[in-house]
Design an enzyme around this catalytic site. Sequence first.
Site, PDB file in Angstrom:
ATOM      1  N   SER A 182       0.796  -1.223   0.000  1.00  0.00           N
ATOM      2  CA  SER A 182       0.000   0.000   0.000  1.00  0.00           C
ATOM      3  C   SER A 182       0.831   1.277   0.000  1.00  0.00           C
ATOM      4  O   SER A 182       0.334   2.328  -0.395  1.00  0.00           O
ATOM      5  CB  SER A 182      -0.939   0.005   1.199  1.00  0.00           C
ATOM      6  OG  SER A 182      -0.205  -0.118   2.403  1.00  0.00           O
ATOM      7  N   HIS A 231      -5.300  -3.056  -2.942  1.00  0.00           N
ATOM      8  CA  HIS A 231      -4.836  -2.132  -3.979  1.00  0.00           C
ATOM      9  C   HIS A 231      -4.605  -2.823  -5.321  1.00  0.00           C
ATOM     10  O   HIS A 231      -4.086  -2.208  -6.252  1.00  0.00           O
ATOM     11  CB  HIS A 231      -3.545  -1.441  -3.519  1.00  0.00           C
ATOM     12  CG  HIS A 231      -3.741  -0.679  -2.256  1.00  0.00           C
ATOM     13  ND1 HIS A 231      -4.327   0.578  -2.224  1.00  0.00           N
ATOM     14  CD2 HIS A 231      -3.497  -1.016  -0.964  1.00  0.00           C
ATOM     15  CE1 HIS A 231      -4.399   0.985  -0.963  1.00  0.00           C
ATOM     16  NE2 HIS A 231      -3.907   0.041  -0.180  1.00  0.00           N
ATOM     17  N   LYS A 243     -11.875   1.146  -2.248  1.00  0.00           N
ATOM     18  CA  LYS A 243     -10.817   1.720  -3.094  1.00  0.00           C
ATOM     19  C   LYS A 243     -11.314   1.691  -4.546  1.00  0.00           C
ATOM     20  O   LYS A 243     -12.198   2.466  -4.875  1.00  0.00           O
ATOM     21  CB  LYS A 243      -9.516   0.970  -2.820  1.00  0.00           C
ATOM     22  CG  LYS A 243      -9.182   1.053  -1.295  1.00  0.00           C
ATOM     23  CD  LYS A 243      -7.854   0.495  -0.948  1.00  0.00           C
ATOM     24  CE  LYS A 243      -7.692   0.208   0.540  1.00  0.00           C
ATOM     25  NZ  LYS A 243      -7.849   1.343   1.446  1.00  0.00           N
TER      26      LYS A 243
HETATM   27  C1  LIG Z   1      -3.474  -3.321   2.052  1.00  0.00           C
HETATM   28  C2  LIG Z   1      -4.648  -2.807   2.812  1.00  0.00           C
HETATM   29  N1  LIG Z   1      -5.451  -3.689   3.432  1.00  0.00           N
HETATM   30  C3  LIG Z   1      -6.516  -3.287   4.137  1.00  0.00           C
HETATM   31  C4  LIG Z   1      -6.838  -1.952   4.240  1.00  0.00           C
HETATM   32  C5  LIG Z   1      -8.015  -1.559   5.063  1.00  0.00           C
HETATM   33  O1  LIG Z   1      -9.136  -1.450   4.279  1.00  0.00           O
HETATM   34  P1  LIG Z   1     -10.366  -0.532   4.751  1.00  0.00           P
HETATM   35  O2  LIG Z   1      -9.967   0.879   4.452  1.00  0.00           O
HETATM   36  O3  LIG Z   1     -11.513  -1.028   3.950  1.00  0.00           O
HETATM   37  O4  LIG Z   1     -10.531  -0.770   6.216  1.00  0.00           O
HETATM   38  C6  LIG Z   1      -6.046  -1.000   3.574  1.00  0.00           C
HETATM   39  C7  LIG Z   1      -6.318   0.443   3.559  1.00  0.00           C
HETATM   40  O5  LIG Z   1      -7.046   1.086   4.076  1.00  0.00           O
HETATM   41  C8  LIG Z   1      -4.920  -1.431   2.865  1.00  0.00           C
HETATM   42  O6  LIG Z   1      -4.112  -0.555   2.280  1.00  0.00           O
END
Ligand SMILES: Cc1ncc(COP(=O)(O)O)c(C=O)c1O
Length: 394
Positions: free
Chosen positions: A176, A204, A235
């Site tokens: 990320s 992502h 996203k």
């Molecule tokens: C790799 C990754 N996994 C999980 C999440 C968490 O997802 P959410 O924003 O839906 O809680 C994020 C970012 O927010 C992320 O970058």
Amino acid sequence: MTDVAERLEELRESGLHRRLRLVGGPQGPHVELDGRPVLLLCSNNYLGLADHPRVRSAAAEAALRWGAGAGASRLISGNMEVHRALEERLAAFKGYESALLFGSGYLANTGTIAALAGRGEVVFSDELNHASIVDGCRLSRAEAFVYRHGDLEHLAWGLREAGDRAALIVTDGVFSMDGDVAPLAGLAELAGRHGCRLMVDEAHATGALGPGGRGSVAAAELGAEVDLVVGTLGKALGSYGAYVCASRELTEYLLNAARSFVFSTAPPPPSVAASLAALELLESHPHRVERLTENAAALRAALAAEGLPAGRSRTQIVPVAVGDAARTMEVCELALERGVFAQGIRPPTVPEGTSRLRLSVMSTHRAGELERAAKLIAGAAREAGATRAVPLAA
Ligand SMILES: Cc1ncc(COP(=O)(O)O)c(C=O)c1O
């Protein structure tokens, strides 16, 4: 008791204090930030679906038909037709038997990892995995073996040491903060050899990689070798929530054992319906994914031409390394004054000494504006004296 005022002061002094900014209007390539128009270069609305008219009206129609909220957890009375419809569509899109919705990616990762590993077992996690994976490992009470970023030899060593205590390997598909891609074929091979489950977080990667945006697992031509794929709806799919794709047996287990599923209200119908519409648009207009790839390449090239190589990024996430936290925020503010919003990212989100601007591209940006933004960010970096930053690994 923690002295809150003192802790806040420490955060300010170390350049790690955060504050909220206010965005006016929907998430498009241009927004009003704290009342001023800017080019938005740090949204995860990668395919421009959060503000797509069809996605917005799907949310509005769902609110009228099913209401604003689900009213209870899925296992009590919150399970609605729209949840099932999205789960079926997601499972088909990802090529898995079954899918299970969660309230968010954070909840999906923490709940799933804690359900699949426990005391006396070992979870293997890449050192640059997202915080929700780190927290899932902590919650599981299993031993966490944190392997060096993308280092299959280090992981293989850990797996040998763990023997039959090895429960789960977990990795971001696209990292990320660096925008690089996990070595999924190697991870799948090790998981198979050591009889250990493999879980890939495609937060992502969905909408960005693989045929039709099916993600990093599909891009690596893997399927059954990866036991669980997690993805977010907040996203590329333009709304809010998350899902886990897996075998029917695994999702049945998760709906019984993942505490963040069992003890949390079902996702609200408008956001579920919005994601369903976004997924339909992604499937019927896959050119958005191509456009995202082209835009990402254009931004990386424009930054490299300005002496700002994007490290190991291969995707729409494009880091500009600065190093020092306070200086990173200085570059961010200077760029903002000139009309480009690329948020500075500091510890604990990234390791100490690797603060950066995290630029993220959307398919709805125009190539010309990305080139201008690269020049402007390079100018801001020069002015803040950040041009001799420690580069991120390529
Ligand atoms: C790799 C990754 N996994 C999980 C999440 C968490 O997802 P959410 O924003 O839906 O809680 C994020 C970012 O927010 C992320 O970058």
